[in-house]
Write a protein that holds these residues in place. Structure first.
Motif, PDB file in Angstrom:
ATOM      1  N   PHE A 331       0.844  -1.194   0.000  1.00 49.93           N
ATOM      2  CA  PHE A 331       0.000   0.000   0.000  1.00 49.93           C
ATOM      3  C   PHE A 331       0.877   1.239   0.000  1.00 49.93           C
ATOM      4  N   VAL A 332       0.471   2.239  -0.751  1.00 52.73           N
ATOM      5  CA  VAL A 332       1.219   3.489  -0.844  1.00 52.73           C
ATOM      6  C   VAL A 332       0.258   4.660  -0.703  1.00 52.73           C
ATOM      7  N   ARG A 333       0.809   5.793  -0.344  1.00 56.37           N
ATOM      8  CA  ARG A 333      -0.006   6.992  -0.276  1.00 56.37           C
ATOM      9  C   ARG A 333      -0.302   7.482  -1.692  1.00 56.37           C
ATOM     10  N   VAL A 334      -1.459   8.072  -1.846  1.00 57.13           N
ATOM     11  CA  VAL A 334      -1.872   8.607  -3.140  1.00 57.13           C
ATOM     12  C   VAL A 334      -1.786  10.124  -3.051  1.00 57.13           C
ATOM     13  N   PRO A 335      -0.851  10.754  -3.773  1.00 64.30           N
ATOM     14  CA  PRO A 335      -0.694  12.210  -3.657  1.00 64.30           C
ATOM     15  C   PRO A 335      -1.854  12.983  -4.265  1.00 64.30           C
ATOM     16  N   THR A 336      -2.136  12.728  -5.520  1.00 73.08           N
ATOM     17  CA  THR A 336      -3.221  13.447  -6.195  1.00 73.08           C
ATOM     18  C   THR A 336      -4.158  12.467  -6.883  1.00 73.08           C
ATOM     19  N   SER A 337      -3.609  11.621  -7.711  1.00 68.67           N
ATOM     20  CA  SER A 337      -4.445  10.688  -8.461  1.00 68.67           C
ATOM     21  C   SER A 337      -3.588   9.565  -9.004  1.00 68.67           C
ATOM     22  N   PHE A 338      -4.264   8.509  -9.427  1.00 74.49           N
ATOM     23  CA  PHE A 338      -3.629   7.404 -10.136  1.00 74.49           C
ATOM     24  C   PHE A 338      -3.936   7.548 -11.620  1.00 74.49           C
ATOM     25  N   ASP A 339      -2.931   7.284 -12.421  1.00 74.97           N
ATOM     26  CA  ASP A 339      -3.133   7.323 -13.861  1.00 74.97           C
ATOM     27  C   ASP A 339      -3.752   6.000 -14.306  1.00 74.97           C
ATOM     28  N   GLN A 340      -5.025   6.041 -14.633  1.00 73.60           N
ATOM     29  CA  GLN A 340      -5.737   4.846 -15.083  1.00 73.60           C
ATOM     30  C   GLN A 340      -6.083   4.951 -16.563  1.00 73.60           C
ATOM     31  N   THR A 376     -15.532  16.835   8.933  1.00 71.62           N
ATOM     32  CA  THR A 376     -14.615  17.313   9.969  1.00 71.62           C
ATOM     33  C   THR A 376     -13.309  16.522  10.014  1.00 71.62           C
ATOM     34  N   GLY A 377     -13.348  15.257   9.617  1.00 69.53           N
ATOM     35  CA  GLY A 377     -12.127  14.448   9.649  1.00 69.53           C
ATOM     36  C   GLY A 377     -11.419  14.355   8.324  1.00 69.53           C
ATOM     37  N   ALA A 378     -11.697  15.285   7.401  1.00 65.77           N
ATOM     38  CA  ALA A 378     -11.136  15.190   6.048  1.00 65.77           C
ATOM     39  C   ALA A 378      -9.614  15.253   6.059  1.00 65.77           C
ATOM     40  N   VAL A 379      -9.050  16.152   6.875  1.00 64.61           N
ATOM     41  CA  VAL A 379      -7.588  16.303   6.884  1.00 64.61           C
ATOM     42  C   VAL A 379      -6.914  15.028   7.373  1.00 64.61           C
ATOM     43  N   ASP A 380      -7.425  14.464   8.466  1.00 58.45           N
ATOM     44  CA  ASP A 380      -6.833  13.225   8.999  1.00 58.45           C
ATOM     45  C   ASP A 380      -6.988  12.071   8.017  1.00 58.45           C
ATOM     46  N   LEU A 381      -8.151  11.979   7.371  1.00 60.17           N
ATOM     47  CA  LEU A 381      -8.347  10.909   6.396  1.00 60.17           C
ATOM     48  C   LEU A 381      -7.411  11.064   5.200  1.00 60.17           C
ATOM     49  N   ARG A 382      -7.223  12.283   4.749  1.00 59.66           N
ATOM     50  CA  ARG A 382      -6.328  12.533   3.625  1.00 59.66           C
ATOM     51  C   ARG A 382      -4.893  12.117   3.953  1.00 59.66           C
ATOM     52  N   GLN A 383      -4.444  12.416   5.154  1.00 59.41           N
ATOM     53  CA  GLN A 383      -3.076  12.106   5.545  1.00 59.41           C
ATOM     54  C   GLN A 383      -2.879  10.624   5.842  1.00 59.41           C
ATOM     55  N   SER A 384      -3.955   9.902   6.156  1.00 61.12           N
ATOM     56  CA  SER A 384      -3.815   8.486   6.496  1.00 61.12           C
ATOM     57  C   SER A 384      -4.350   7.570   5.400  1.00 61.12           C
ATOM     58  N   PHE A 385      -4.556   8.115   4.200  1.00 61.40           N
ATOM     59  CA  PHE A 385      -5.130   7.330   3.104  1.00 61.40           C
ATOM     60  C   PHE A 385      -4.026   6.593   2.356  1.00 61.40           C
ATOM     61  N   PHE A 386      -4.221   5.293   2.159  1.00 63.02           N
ATOM     62  CA  PHE A 386      -3.300   4.455   1.397  1.00 63.02           C
ATOM     63  C   PHE A 386      -4.118   3.621   0.408  1.00 63.02           C
ATOM     64  N   TYR A 387      -3.457   3.250  -0.676  1.00 69.49           N
ATOM     65  CA  TYR A 387      -4.193   2.562  -1.741  1.00 69.49           C
ATOM     66  C   TYR A 387      -3.297   1.514  -2.385  1.00 69.49           C
ATOM     67  N   ASN A 388      -3.905   0.416  -2.793  1.00 72.75           N
ATOM     68  CA  ASN A 388      -3.226  -0.631  -3.542  1.00 72.75           C
ATOM     69  C   ASN A 388      -3.861  -0.726  -4.918  1.00 72.75           C
ATOM     70  N   ALA A 394      -8.520   0.196  -0.706  1.00 68.62           N
ATOM     71  CA  ALA A 394      -8.164   1.477  -0.109  1.00 68.62           C
ATOM     72  C   ALA A 394      -8.253   1.373   1.410  1.00 68.62           C
ATOM     73  N   VAL A 395      -7.419   2.161   2.086  1.00 73.30           N
ATOM     74  CA  VAL A 395      -7.330   2.117   3.537  1.00 73.30           C
ATOM     75  C   VAL A 395      -7.184   3.533   4.074  1.00 73.30           C
ATOM     76  N   ALA A 396      -7.881   3.804   5.165  1.00 69.46           N
ATOM     77  CA  ALA A 396      -7.649   5.014   5.971  1.00 69.46           C
ATOM     78  C   ALA A 396      -7.211   4.535   7.339  1.00 69.46           C
ATOM     79  N   VAL A 397      -5.923   4.689   7.638  1.00 71.37           N
ATOM     80  CA  VAL A 397      -5.359   4.084   8.841  1.00 71.37           C
ATOM     81  C   VAL A 397      -6.059   4.594  10.092  1.00 71.37           C
ATOM     82  N   GLY A 398      -6.502   5.849  10.072  1.00 71.41           N
ATOM     83  CA  GLY A 398      -7.194   6.394  11.233  1.00 71.41           C
ATOM     84  C   GLY A 398      -8.575   5.815  11.444  1.00 71.41           C
TER      85      GLY A 398
END
Length: 770
Positions: A331-340, A376-388, A394-398
């Motif tokens: 799993f890796v963090r997704v900065p902006t988007s995946f090229d599909q 309200t938790g958008a910032v935390d979800l964005r920072q803890s979002f990982f994707y395979n 997809a995963v939100a560690v928080g």
């Protein structure tokens, strides 16, 4: 005394060399960012860094002032260039932007190796690129313009290039052209720097008047430039030859080892319980009829994925494995988007609003292109979002909480009709093999496939058999037969051997995946939800009872295909009384395949003979291995010994030039210099700027003192030196050099041979000049 003024032509040309090399090295950063902002950042860094250095040279600033000016430019330009989202009007730094700039200067390097590429201008991850380019330009150009040997600055673009490769992706489209381009630019810079310095010295000597009003030097050696070009060409030829030989002996794959391949993954799914183990909990009374989340915009009939599992150890199906390389576990963090762009399918955009759903696994669908969190938790979800991206998980560690929502842009690949399952052929995807299989799995599988021959027809028969024999029971209602949860090997064995095959999607999906794997199809289990009715507005409320599990198999034509092995919901018949004279399921003990007893031993000798004829000659194989090892050893020895051989050859050529000097006095002087260099290489330490007598006394013995006296007399005597006297001096030098090595070990003599003490100062400057 004032320092000499630097010529404007030298400044312009050197600046151009620095720009060319650093720009090529900076191009290696493109796979990391793939953003036009990187181009702007490199251009501004080159311009501003060069302006600071040139102003410092013209105004004779100290190095400390130049560096302070570079730091000020970094702070002033860092936010608009590297943190554009936090710049005021896009050009002025803000307090938040300055904090991000300073923080990312220290930790941004770690973030780069724990996030998927390209990162674009995500958050402040352009800061490491700005740091490399701005300070690399300042340091490199300062060394090039202010140092005595300015070509040492070629180290700076080389460091930038290595850093870009180290922090880059595992695969790169054009690493070789960039590397060769940087090598060529550096060689051109070195050749020009050497030519310019020699030309300046020759001009200084030519224009220096003598006592009689003439010139110190009436002519110049026109071969200097050609020698520099020839030497550089030979160096490049040898380097390319070694590189090509290394590539031929050690073929390089498309994947390379970089920092991100060695760094520990920021999210390890193995640290969390398998989500499939919690499937039965969704059918409990307190959750079955509760809304888990609402989906807006999802196409009718689409399945919602929660997690993809590909590793079975006989106890649970899990995400990823610590024993093998499992793509589902990365799993890796997704900065902006995946090229599909390479994925064919329907573009969808849907919003998920969480109600009672909890956990780290994010419900998604298709192949993710981008995700935007709200609430309200958008910032935390964005920072803890990982994707395979391999599995679409997809995963939100928080963890998600009621009220969270997110918008997903995705591509839903088309799925073939189940009528064409018979035409499926196994794909080549890699999934970990199960470490333990249920005991009755093979027997039941043989009973299902019957006379089916092709992998596709066998897969179709297996799915049909599970659906026909199986009954659905979640084991939560009092009026339904008991059905134990779990999917360990003993539970699957129980499912296959009981008189009535009773289970739910947890057991059927695991059984089907294991059987498909036995048929040669790479298979994995997917846990998710199958929404019920979708309103005309495209809104679907997903309840706990909508949870399900299905399988995906990899096919050669369609890629990963979704298959549902679950039986239809129907009434479960009463259990029949056990008959001690009959087994519960007579079809399970399937007889061995009919081909096994029909093996004809008469065919074995011809087959064995054919194998012997086709087998390679073992002696030839051994010789090839020996030749390869010998070649690798020679290549390694050549690379390791090349610097030492170069030193020895340089000393040999220097001695040859001294011995064959045109005049006797030059040969005498050269002979003494050869003895003095031998003294240095053997570890003696004469006093600074010594006379010949002082050097001889350092060595000791009358022979060295006699040689010093003869050399002094030849140099300072008004009488011309004869050829015979020069020959005697060189014979004495040869004898003294041998004497210096007597009483020493072989290792000490080798160290003296490759010592570089005598190659410093005057000697290295005249090494290739007569």
């Amino acid at each position: 005394m004032d320092r000499p003024t630097i010529a404007s032509g030298f400044i312009v040309t050197t600046t151009a060399m620095v720009w060319a090399t650093i720009a090529i090295a900076g191009a290696a950063l493109w796979p990391i960012y793939e953003s036009e902002r990187l181009v702007l950042l490199i251009a501004v860094s080159l311009l501003v860094g060069s302006a600071i250095v040139i102003l410092g040279v013209l105004n004779r600033w100290s190095s400390a002032i130049v560096m302070l000016a570079a730091v000020a430019a970094y702070l002033l330009l860092g936010v608009p260039l590297a943190v554009p989202d936090q710049a005021f009007y896009g050009v002025l730094p803000t307090p938040d932007g300055m904090l991000s700039l300073l923080a990312t200067t220290g930790v941004g390097w770690k973030q780069l190796v724990t996030i998927t590429l390209p990162v674009g201008s995500f958050e402040a991850l352009l800061v490491p690129a700005l740091f490399l380019m701005l300070f690399g330009t300042v340091i490199g150009l300062s060394i090039a313009l202010r140092a005595r040997y300015g070509e040492v600055a070629v180290v700076i673009p080389a460091v930038i290039f290595v850093a870009a490769v180290a922090f880059g992706p595992e695969r790169s489209g054009w690493p070789l052209p960039l590397a060769l381009g940087l090598l060529l630019a550096i060689l051109i810079w070195l050749i020009w720097a050497r030519w310019y310095r020699r030309r300046a010295r020759i001009r200084l000597l030519v224009n220096q008047p003598t006592a009689d009003g003439g010139r110190a030097i009436e002519s110049r050696d026109t071969r200097l430039g050609s020698r520099a070009v020839l030497g550089a060409s030979l160096t490049m030829l040898i380097s390319v030859s070694i590189a090509l030989g290394a590539v031929w002996l050690f073929p390089v794959g498309n994947q390379r080892e970089v920092l991100r391949t060695a760094v520990e993954e920021p999210f390890d799914p193995r640290e969390h319980a398998s989500p499939l183990s919690g499937l039965r909990a969704y059918h409990q009374d307190d959750r079955a009829n509760q809304p888990m989340f609402t989906v807006e915009g999802l196409p009718a009939g689409a399945l919602i994925r929660v997690a993809t599992l590909d590793t079975y150890d006989g106890v649970v199906y899990s995400v990823g494995s610590d024993q093998v390389s499992s793509l589902s576990g990365s799993f890796v963090r997704v900065p902006t988007s995946f090229d599909q762009s390479g994925v064919e399918g329907e573009q969808v955009s849907f919003r998920v609003t969480v109600d009672q759903y909890e956990g780290i696994w994010l419900p998604t669908a298709g192949k993710l292109e981008s995700v935007a969190f709200a609430g309200t938790g958008a910032v935390d979800l964005r920072q803890s979002f990982f994707y395979n991206d391999n599995t679409g998980t997809a995963v939100a560690v928080g963890g998600l909480a009621p009220g969270d929502s997110y918008q997903v842009q995705a591509v839903v690949p088309p799925q073939p009709d189940e009528l064409v399952v018979a035409a499926f052929e196994p794909g080549n995807a890699e999934v970990p093999g199960p470490t333990r299989l249920p005991e009755e799995l093979a027997l039941s599988l043989n009973g299902y496939i019957g006379d089916a021959q092709t992998p596709g027809t066998q897969l179709q028969a297996m799915l049909a058999g599970l659906r026909a024999d199986g009954y659905i029971s979640h084991g939560v209602d009092d009026d339904e037969p008991s059905s134990r949860s779990g999917h360990a090997a003993d539970r699957i064995t129980e499912l296959l051997t009981d008189q009535r095959m009773i289970g739910d999607s947890e057991q059927y999906a695991v059984t089907a995946a294991l059987m498909a794997n036995q048929l040669g199809f790479p298979a994995r289990v997917v846990l998710g939800f199958a929404p019920g009715d979708v309103s005309r507005e495209g809104v679907a409320t997903v309840y706990g009872e909508d949870v399900s599990a299905w399988i995906e198999v990899d096919t050669s034509r369609f890629g990963w295909v979704t298959l549902d092995p679950n039986p239809e919901l129907r009434e479960i018949p009463e259990e029949e009384p056990e008959d001690p004279t009959q087994v519960a399921r007579p079809q399970s003990p399937v007889q061995p395949p009919p081909t096994e007893p029909e093996f004809d031993d008469e065919h074995l000798p011809p087959d064995s003979t054919q194998e012997d004829l086709d087998a390679e000659n073992p002696l030839l194989g051994i010789l090839l291995v020996i030749a390869q090892v010998f070649g690798l050893t020679l290549l390694g020895a050549a690379i390791l010994l090349a610097p030492f051989l170069t030193i020895a050859v340089a000393k040999l050529r220097r001695r040859r030039l001294r011995r064959r000097a045109t005049s006797p006095i030059s040969r005498v002087s050269g002979g003494w210099k050869e003895f003095e260099d031998a003294v240095l290489d053997h570890g003696y330490n004469p006093p600074p700027a010594p006379t010949r007598t002082e050097v001889a006394r350092t060595v000791g013995g009358t022979r060295s003192l006699v040689l010093a006296s003869v050399a002094d007399r030849a140099v300072f005597s008004p009488d011309p030196t004869q050829d015979a006297e020069a020959d005697k001096v060189w014979r004495a030098v040869d004898e003294l050099r041998i004497a210096l090595g007597q009483g020493r070990t072989r290792w000490q003599r080798i160290m003296a041979l490759v010592s570089v003490r005598s190659l410093g100062g005057y000697s290295v400057k005249r090494l290739f000049r007569r």
